[in-house]
Design an enzyme around this catalytic site. Structure first.
Site, mmCIF file in Angstrom:
data_model
loop_
_atom_site.group_PDB
_atom_site.id
_atom_site.type_symbol
_atom_site.label_atom_id
_atom_site.label_comp_id
_atom_site.label_asym_id
_atom_site.label_seq_id
_atom_site.Cartn_x
_atom_site.Cartn_y
_atom_site.Cartn_z
ATOM 1 N N LYS A 282 0.845 -1.183 0.000
ATOM 2 C CA LYS A 282 0.000 0.000 0.000
ATOM 3 C C LYS A 282 0.891 1.248 0.000
ATOM 4 O O LYS A 282 1.869 1.326 0.755
ATOM 5 C CB LYS A 282 -0.896 -0.028 1.238
ATOM 6 C CG LYS A 282 -2.112 0.868 1.172
ATOM 7 C CD LYS A 282 -3.025 0.599 2.361
ATOM 8 C CE LYS A 282 -4.288 1.435 2.282
ATOM 9 N NZ LYS A 282 -5.188 1.166 3.440
ATOM 10 N N GLU A 368 -19.699 -6.376 10.557
ATOM 11 C CA GLU A 368 -20.682 -5.647 11.356
ATOM 12 C C GLU A 368 -21.743 -6.566 11.951
ATOM 13 O O GLU A 368 -22.199 -6.331 13.085
ATOM 14 C CB GLU A 368 -21.338 -4.566 10.499
ATOM 15 C CG GLU A 368 -20.430 -3.402 10.135
ATOM 16 C CD GLU A 368 -19.561 -3.680 8.919
ATOM 17 O OE1 GLU A 368 -18.735 -2.813 8.572
ATOM 18 O OE2 GLU A 368 -19.708 -4.773 8.321
ATOM 19 N N ARG A 396 -25.425 -2.967 7.354
ATOM 20 C CA ARG A 396 -25.062 -4.338 7.020
ATOM 21 C C ARG A 396 -25.455 -5.314 8.125
ATOM 22 O O ARG A 396 -25.437 -6.527 7.919
ATOM 23 C CB ARG A 396 -23.552 -4.419 6.756
ATOM 24 C CG ARG A 396 -23.092 -3.560 5.587
ATOM 25 C CD ARG A 396 -21.590 -3.330 5.601
ATOM 26 N NE ARG A 396 -20.850 -4.531 5.256
ATOM 27 C CZ ARG A 396 -20.258 -4.749 4.076
ATOM 28 N NH1 ARG A 396 -20.346 -3.841 3.122
ATOM 29 N NH2 ARG A 396 -19.599 -5.847 3.846
#
Length: 658
Positions: A282, A368, A396
Site C-alpha cells: 500500500k 458488522e 449491514r
C-alpha cells in the site's frame, strides 16, 4: 505535472494492449506519478491505488475489458483504473461536485460494471456476472479484485463457498497489501505460481484425477486430497482449495515479469474458479505514503514534493474526537464499558480507547453482523458494550439489530458516526437512513446530538441506560466551538429543550441542523414572524408534551432533520395524528434529506441542495405563514381571531386573550 509520454497515448485499454512488456513498466511508473499528482489536487484515497498500479496495468493488458468484466472491491483503489479507461481528462475532478466519483460507479463508465464503496461485495457480484454469462450463452472472463482486509467479512466466504460449489469460470485476485496472509515473496514463489497456473500442470492434474477414478472412488479421493494438501502446504492455499477454488500464489504484485505470465496462464486456464494471491505494498512508489502507518489511505490536498497535507486548523474538535474522549471518561468510571468497532478504530476514534483499555477493546474486522451479535452476548452477561460504527456500515447488520438486540431488549449502545451527509464520499457513505431503520424497532431509544457539548451528555446517557438498546448519532466534521462540559450528565430520556421562544413559527430540530434553525429564527423574527426553536434531542421516545405545546401555540410547525423520509419528521406527524392535533390553522412541514441519493459535493452545498440550511427554512416558514396571515385578516374582518389548536380554529376577538 508529471511527464507521461506513454500514458498520453492511452485513450482506452485497447491502446494499452499494444505495448511491449518493457513499455508496460514505463507506463506503470507514469500512471503512478499521474495518480499521485491528481490526488494531491483533489484529496481522496491514495495508498490503495498506488498499491495496485502494476496489477491494473496487467489486468487491462491481458483481459479484453470491458467485454471481460473487471470488478474492484470497494472501489477506492480504482483511480489508476479510471485514468486508463478514458477518464483521465476528468481525474482532477475526483470527489468534487459534478466530478468523478471516488469509487466505481456504473453510470460513470462501461468499464465500471458494478458500483461499490462498501467492502466485500466483489466476489458475490462477480459470481452473478459469471452465472449470467453462462445462462445467456455468452463468453468472456469475470475478474474480481478483493483486498485481504475485505476477506475479514463473512460475505466474501459465503460467495466463495457458493462459487466453488457451482464451479463457474471466475477469477478472484486477492490483493494482499498488508502481509496479513503470506510472507514476503520472491523469484522462487513466482516460479512456483507460474508452474502451478500453467496448462501443463493443470492438464496433468486432470489426467491424474481421471486415472485415480478408474482405480476406485476411495483411492481417487485420497490421492486427490493428498496432492492438493501437498500443494496447499507449499503455497498456503489450503483454505481456498477447501472452498472450491484453485489457488495460485503468492506472487509479487509489483513485478510485471512475474505477474503477467501468471495472469495469462490463469486467463487461459480451463473452467472453474481460480484465486490468484497477489502481494502488494500500500502506498507503493511514494515515499511519504510508504513511511506512514496507514500508507496515506485517505488524504486531503497535499504537496507532492513533501507529502505535507493541507489540513486547516480546526476551530473545534471533531465530533468523533469528542465521542472518543467522552467514552474514555465514562470507561474510567465504569469498568463494564466495552468498546467494539468493525475495522475502523481510527475512523471511529476508538484507537484511543484501545490504547487505554486494550482488554476492553475489540476490533472484529469487517464484520458488522458479528459485531452486533457479539455485543448482544456481552450485554447478556451484564457488560456495557458500545458499538461504534458508521451509519452506512451499520446497515449491514440490520437483522442482527432486530433479532439479536431489539427483540431481546438488550442494552447495546450504538454510537453512529457519519450520520448525515458526508461530502466528498457521496451517497455510498451518507448516513441518511439510521433514524428511519432504527426508529421502527420497539424499545429503541434514539438520540441525535445538536452540538459537541450535547454529544458529551449523550455518551453519558447511553452508558447509563440499561433498559434496552440505545443509539446516538453525530455527523462527520468539527463541532461548532462550544465549551465542553468536564463531565457528561445523563439526560432525561425522551425530553427535548426549548432554546428560544416565539409565538408564530415553531421549528423543531433533531441533530446538528440546530445552528441553521437558530439562524433562520433570527431572520424570521426580523421579518415579523416570531419564532420558537426547540431541540428534540430524542426521536424515540418523542417528547409528546413539547410537540403538543408547539402545535397548539403556533401557526406553523417545521421539523428539521439530516435524515431520510420516514424518520424523525414522520414520527412527529404520527404523534400529532395520534393526539388529534391536526387542527384548523396549524400548518406543518417536515424537512428531510431528499428522497434520492445525492452525489458528492461539499457538505454545505449538499445541505443547501437538500433544503436544510437557514435559507430554505426561512423560505418554508414564510410560505406557510402567508396563507395564515390572509386568514387572520379575513377572520379579523368578521370579528374573529385565529387560534391554532382551538377546536373551531377561531374565537371571538374579545375571547382571544384567554
Amino acid at each position: 505535472m508529471p511527464t507521461t509520454p506513454l500514458l498520453d497515448g492511452i485513450a482506452s485499454p485497447a491502446d494499452l494492449r499494444r505495448l511491449s512488456p518493457f513499455q508496460l513498466k514505463q507506463l506503470a511508473d507514469e500512471l503512478r506519478a499521474e495518480t499521485i499528482d491528481a490526488v494531491s489536487v483533489t484529496g481522496g484515497h491514495l495508498g490503495a491505488g498506488l498499491g495496485v498500479v502494476e496489477l491494473t496495468v496487467a489486468l487491462h493488458h491481458l483481459f479484453d475489458t470491458p467485454r471481460d468484466t473487471l470488478i474492484w472491491d470497494v472501489g477506492h483503489q480504482a483511480y489508476p483504473h479510471k485514468i486508463l479507461t478514458g477518464r483521465r481528462d476528468r481525474i482532477r475532478t475526483l470527489r468534487q461536485g459534478g466530478g468523478l466519483s471516488g469509487f466505481t460507479k456504473r453510470e460513470e463508465s462501461e468499464y465500471d460494471p458494478f458500483g461499490a464503496a462498501h467492502t466485500s461485495t466483489s466476489i458475490s457480484a462477480g459470481l452473478g456476472f459469471a452465472v449470467a454469462r453462462d445462462l445467456k450463452g455468452a463468453d468472456g472472463h469475470v475478474v474480481a479484485v478483493i483486498g485481504d482486509g475485505a476477506m475479514s467479512a463473512g460475505m466474501a466466504y459465503e460467495a466463495m463457498n457458493n462459487a466453488g460449489a457451482l464451479g463457474k469460470r471466475l477469477i478472484v485476485i486477492l490483493n494482499d497489501n498488508d502481509m496479513s496472509i503470506a510472507p514476503p515473496v520472491g523469484a522462487l514463489s513466482a516460479h512456483l505460481a507460474k508452474l502451478l497456473s500453467g496448462k501443463t500442470y493443470l492438464s496433468l492434474r486432470d489426467h491424474g484425477r481421471q486415472l485415480t477414478r478408474r482405480l476406485g472412488r476411495g483411492l481417487d479421493s485420497k490421492i486427490t486430497r493428498a496432492v492438493e494438501h501437498a500443494r496447499g502446504y507449499l503455497t498456503g492455499g489450503t483454505l481456498f482449495d477447501q472452498l472450491g477454488f484453485y489457488y495460485v500464489g503468492p506472487i509479487d504484485g509489483h513485478n510485471l515479469d512475474h505477474l503477467i505470465p501468471v495472469l495469462r496462464n490463469v486467463r487461459d486456464a480451463p473452467n472453474g474458479p481460480i484465486l490468484v494471491h497477489v502481494v502488494t505494498q500500500k502506498g507503493k512508489g511514494y515515499a511519504p505514503a510508504e513511511a506512514t502507518a496507514d500508507k496515506y489511505h485517505a488524504v486531503v490536498k497535499f504537496d507532492v514534493a513533501t507529502g505535507q497535507q493541507e489540513k486547516a486548523p480546526a476551530a473545534a474538535p471533531s465530533y468523533t474526537k469528542v465521542f472518543s474522549q467522552s467514552l474514555l471518561r465514562e470507561a474510567a468510571r465504569d469498568d463494564k464499558i466495552i468498546a467494539i468497532t468493525a475495522a475502523m478504530p481510527s475512523g471511529t476514534g476508538l484507537d484511543a480507547f484501545a490504547k487505554a483499555y486494550p482488554s476492553r477493546f475489540f476490533d472484529v474486522g469487517i464484520a458488522e453482523q458479528h459485531a452486533v451479535t457479539f455485543a448482544a452476548g456481552l450485554a447478556c452477561e451484564g457488560l456495557k458494550p458500545v458499538c461504534a460504527i458508521y451509519s452506512t456500515f451499520l446497515q449491514r447488520a440490520y437483522d442482527q439489530i432486530v433479532h439479536d438486540v431489539a427483540l431481546q431488549k438488550l442494552p447495546v449502545r450504538f454510537a453512529i458516526d457519519r450520520a448525515g451527509l458526508v461530502g466528498a464520499d457521496g451517497a455510498t457513505h451518507a448516513g441518511a437512513f439510521d433514524t428511519a431503520y432504527l426508529g421502527c424497532l420497539p424499545g429503541f431509544v434514539l438520540m441525535a446530538a445538536a452540538d459537541e457539548a450535547d454529544l458529551v451528555h449523550m455518551v453519558a446517557t447511553a452508558c447509563a441506560h440499561d433498559e434496552g438498546p440505545i443509539a446516538l448519532r453525530y455527523p462527520r466534521g468539527d463541532g461548532v466551538g462550544l465549551a465542553l462540559p468536564d463531565v457528561g450528565v445523563p439526560l432525561e430520556i425522551g425530553r427535548g429543550r426549548v432554546l428560544r421562544e416565539g409565538t408564530r413559527v415553531a421549528i423543531l430540530s433533531y441533530g446538528t441542523r440546530l445552528g441553521e434553525c437558530l439562524a433562520a429564527a433570527e431572520r424570521l423574527d426580523a421579518m415579523g414572524l416570531s419564532t420558537t426553536v426547540a431541540d428534540a434531542r430524542f426521536a424515540k421516545p418523542l417528547d409528546r408534551a413539547l410537540i403538543r405545546r408547539l402545535a397548539q401555540h403556533h401557526e406553523a410547525l417545521i421539523t428539521v432533520e439530516e435524515g431520510s423520509v420516514g424518520g424523525f419528521g414522520s414520527f412527529v406527524l404520527h404523534a400529532l395524528a395520534d393526539d388529534g392535533l391536526f387542527e384548523a390553522g396549524l400548518k406543518i412541514k417536515t424537512l428531510t434529506l431528499p428522497d434520492r441519493f445525492q452525489d458528492q459535493d461539499t457538505q454545505a452545498r449538499l445541505y443547501a441542495q437538500a433544503g436544510l440550511d437557514a435559507d430554505a427554512i426561512v423560505a418554508v416558514a414564510t410560505g406557510l405563514c402567508r396563507p395564515a396571515a390572509r386568514r387572520s385578516a379575513m377572520a379579523a374582518a368578521a370579528g374573529l381571531r385565529l387560534v391554532p389548536g382551538h377546536a373551531s380554529g377561531t374565537v371571538p376577538l374579545h375571547e382571544a386573550s384567554t
